[in-house]
Design a protein around this motif. Structure first.
Motif, mmCIF file in Angstrom:
data_model
loop_
_atom_site.group_PDB
_atom_site.id
_atom_site.type_symbol
_atom_site.label_atom_id
_atom_site.label_comp_id
_atom_site.label_asym_id
_atom_site.label_seq_id
_atom_site.Cartn_x
_atom_site.Cartn_y
_atom_site.Cartn_z
ATOM 1 N N ALA A 1 38.588 46.745 40.208
ATOM 2 C CA ALA A 1 39.814 47.425 39.797
ATOM 3 C C ALA A 1 40.752 46.522 38.996
ATOM 4 C CB ALA A 1 40.541 47.955 41.043
ATOM 5 N N ARG A 2 40.481 45.244 38.973
ATOM 6 C CA ARG A 2 41.395 44.312 38.295
ATOM 7 C C ARG A 2 41.376 44.495 36.774
ATOM 8 N NH1 ARG A 2 45.044 42.120 41.230
ATOM 9 N NH2 ARG A 2 44.504 40.728 42.922
ATOM 10 N N GLY A 3 42.511 44.280 36.145
ATOM 11 C CA GLY A 3 42.587 44.387 34.679
ATOM 12 C C GLY A 3 42.555 43.024 34.019
ATOM 13 N N ALA A 4 42.524 43.015 32.674
ATOM 14 C CA ALA A 4 42.373 41.783 31.895
ATOM 15 C C ALA A 4 43.465 40.761 32.222
ATOM 16 C CB ALA A 4 42.404 42.115 30.408
ATOM 17 N N ALA A 5 44.694 41.234 32.353
ATOM 18 C CA ALA A 5 45.805 40.296 32.536
ATOM 19 C C ALA A 5 45.628 39.487 33.820
ATOM 20 C CB ALA A 5 47.127 41.065 32.583
ATOM 21 N N GLU A 6 45.067 40.128 34.854
ATOM 22 C CA GLU A 6 44.913 39.409 36.124
ATOM 23 C C GLU A 6 43.647 38.560 36.148
ATOM 24 O OE1 GLU A 6 45.789 43.555 36.688
ATOM 25 O OE2 GLU A 6 45.007 43.022 38.651
ATOM 26 N N LEU A 7 42.662 38.953 35.343
ATOM 27 C CA LEU A 7 41.393 38.212 35.356
ATOM 28 C C LEU A 7 41.451 36.976 34.463
ATOM 29 C CD1 LEU A 7 38.943 41.249 35.123
ATOM 30 C CD2 LEU A 7 39.463 39.889 37.143
ATOM 31 N N ASN A 8 42.268 37.047 33.415
ATOM 32 C CA ASN A 8 42.288 35.966 32.421
ATOM 33 C C ASN A 8 42.581 34.577 33.007
ATOM 34 O OD1 ASN A 8 41.927 35.525 29.563
ATOM 35 N ND2 ASN A 8 44.056 34.815 29.621
ATOM 36 N N PRO A 9 43.502 34.460 33.966
ATOM 37 C CA PRO A 9 43.775 33.107 34.500
ATOM 38 C C PRO A 9 42.673 32.570 35.417
ATOM 39 C CG PRO A 9 45.552 34.672 35.038
ATOM 40 C CD PRO A 9 44.408 35.468 34.531
ATOM 41 N N THR A 10 41.702 33.390 35.784
ATOM 42 C CA THR A 10 40.667 32.939 36.716
ATOM 43 C C THR A 10 39.643 32.053 36.000
ATOM 44 O OG1 THR A 10 39.092 34.722 36.352
ATOM 45 C CG2 THR A 10 40.866 35.156 37.951
#
Ligand code: NAP
Length: 452
Positions: free
Chosen positions: A162-171
């Motif tokens: 369910a996560r979107g790009a903005a939350e995945l990018n820092p990973t």
């Protein structure tokens, strides 16, 4: 000096090494791992968006940097091409197996092997950049996904879907994984338990996170909550169970907001078959269950098909036998007494276990501390007898002579630097190297050894 090998550098291995060197100044520990990278499931299991849990790596790192601890990555024990367990015992006064539970439990239902049906761990390995992971695209052309099981791993994979790009990018996930997940069109995620809400295995903190996901509604059917035997009176439940039910009731009471994605938490549905559409999974058939009055459920003969182009089976891990070690297939663990390995009921001198291979795949990371402590206490109580065992020369020299080139700590630091460089080149934080070749190549750029 007592020389101890710890096999596995996840939390249970690191806590075991830590206990040994802290409690006995005459112990030296080599922590061996099949992978060139340390930290086990903290690196390859904890979800990339769980930064706080990931930061536990800093504590484990301090253990592996202790002056009497050496990390030896890329060393396989047992299996084809691996160093046999019996040979390892010739190199060390004692060996502690902290190898976890490497396989998945099976559902044993028709259609389980259809394309598009994966164990949750295969999906986790993919987004965690495990070098053995398979890249199936996973979310390509998926509108609806079903996650079977209601434990914390199920919550992790549901949240990652369910996560979107903005939350995945820092990973630290690799760029192709980030691109695939960020571009996903998964609109419905069904997370399904065969028993009731009060019997779910997830913890409340993890459950609540689902409600905090941007542009995502969590949908709970109040009729399924009402089926739970504890529904009318929550007082018989543990505090943790009660908290879970209360969170679920909150969601059941609120109407969906019309967000882009829906997470549907379902209960009392037992998977009976995965149905194919054009050669891939297209739906999961569930049988409606009802409580049997004994904590379990029984079938009702009524069925419900839930559309799914992706099925993630998240029904728990399973320990795998290690060549040369006894194994209890029923529990998926190595038989032991207070951490001492038992062979046909008798203690096997010099062999120990800790972590999931000792107690089964349960508990959170911290549960490994007392588990390792018990094993360390047993080993140190046996130390006088263990010290009398004859062992061959330095393990690293012997491994090299046998054609195994371990990745030592400097090699791992070189991998870390390569991951930081890769991230910087992409305008991101450190990004994991996803395959054996790039890990090995990076490890070879290690600074010269300062003496080992
Ligand atoms: P788990 O907690 O054992 O949950 C397994 C789930 O699968 C249960 O809901 C179980 O239902 C269900 N299940 C088992 N067999 C099934 C079947 N044949 N059909 C349908 N459902 C079935 O396992 P897990 O989620 O893999 O987690 C493993 C451990 O890691 C746990 O201790 C967990 O807390 C920990 N972990 C923690 C975190 C965290 O702290 N953030 C994250 C990930 C994992 P029944 O109860 O009915 O058997």
């Amino acid at each position: 000096m007592l020389r101890v090998a710890v096999v596995g550098s996840g939390p249970s291995g690191c806590y075991t090494a830590q206990g040994l060197v802290q409690q006995d100044p005459s112990v030296r520990v080599d922590v061996l791992d099949r992978l060139p990278c340390p930290y086990g499931l903290v690196r390859y299991g904890v979800a990339p968006d769980h930064e706080k849990i990931k930061s536990l790596q800093n504590n484990l790192r301090a253990v592996l940097e202790h002056e009497r601890v050496r990390f030896l990555g890329g060393v396989q024990i047992g299996g084809p091409g691996g160093l046999p367990a019996a040979r390892l015992l010739e190199l060390y006064h004692a060996v502690v197996y902290c190898v976890g539970a490497a396989a998945d439990r099976r559902l044993g239902i028709p259609g389980e092997e259809l394309p598009g049906s994966w164990s949750a761990t295969e999906f986790v390995s993919w987004y965690s950049a495990h070098p053995d992971a398979v890249d199936d695209g996973f979310v390509r052309d998926v509108r609806s996904a079903v996650v079977i099981g209601v434990g914390n791993v199920a919550v992790d994979v549901t949240r990652m879907l369910a996560r979107g790009a903005a939350e995945l990018n820092p990973t630290d996930m690799p760029e192709p994984v980030l691109t695939a997940l960020a571009g996903s069109r998964v609109g419905e995620i069904h997370m399904v338990g065969r028993r009731g809400p009060s019997q779910a295995r997830f913890t409340t903190k993890e459950l609540r996170e689902l409600g905090a996901l941007p542009d995502t509604d969590v949908v709970v059917d109040p009729r399924e909550l009402a089926l739970d035997p504890a529904h009318a009176d929550l007082s018989a439940l543990s505090a943790a169970q009660r908290r879970n039910v209360e969170v679920l009731r909150g969601w059941a009471a609120g109407p969906p907001t019309g967000a882009a994605r829906r997470i549907r938490l379902r209960f009392f549905l037992r998977p009976v078959e995965l149905l194919a559409v054009r050669g891939r999974v297209g739906a999961v058939r569930f049988e409606r269950t009802v409580p049997d009055g004994d904590g379990g459920v029984r079938g009702t003969g009524r069925y419900e098909d839930v559309e799914a182009q992706l099925v993630l089976r998240s029904v728990g891990y399973r320990g795998v036998p290690l060549d040369g070690l006894p194994f209890d297939a029923a529990t998926g663990t190595v038989p032991h007494r207070e951490g001492r390995v038992l062979r046909e009921g008798a203690v096997a001198p010099g062999e120990y276990v800790a972590g999931w291979i000792k107690r089964g795949p349960t508990g959170v990371i911290g549960t490994n501390r007392p588990c390792a402590k018990e094993t360390v206490t047993s080993l140190l109580a046996d130390a006088p007898a263990l010290a009398r065992r004859r062992v061959s020369g330095d393990a690293v020299a012997v491994l090299r002579a046998e054609g195994v080139e371990p990745v030592e700590w400097q090699g791992w630091l070189a991998i870390e630097r390569a991951e930081a460089r890769l991230g910087a080149s992409l305008g991101r934080n450190a990004v994991k190297l996803p395959d054996w070749d790039s890990l090995r190549t990076a490890a070879r750029t290690a600074l010269p050894r300062t003496g080992s």
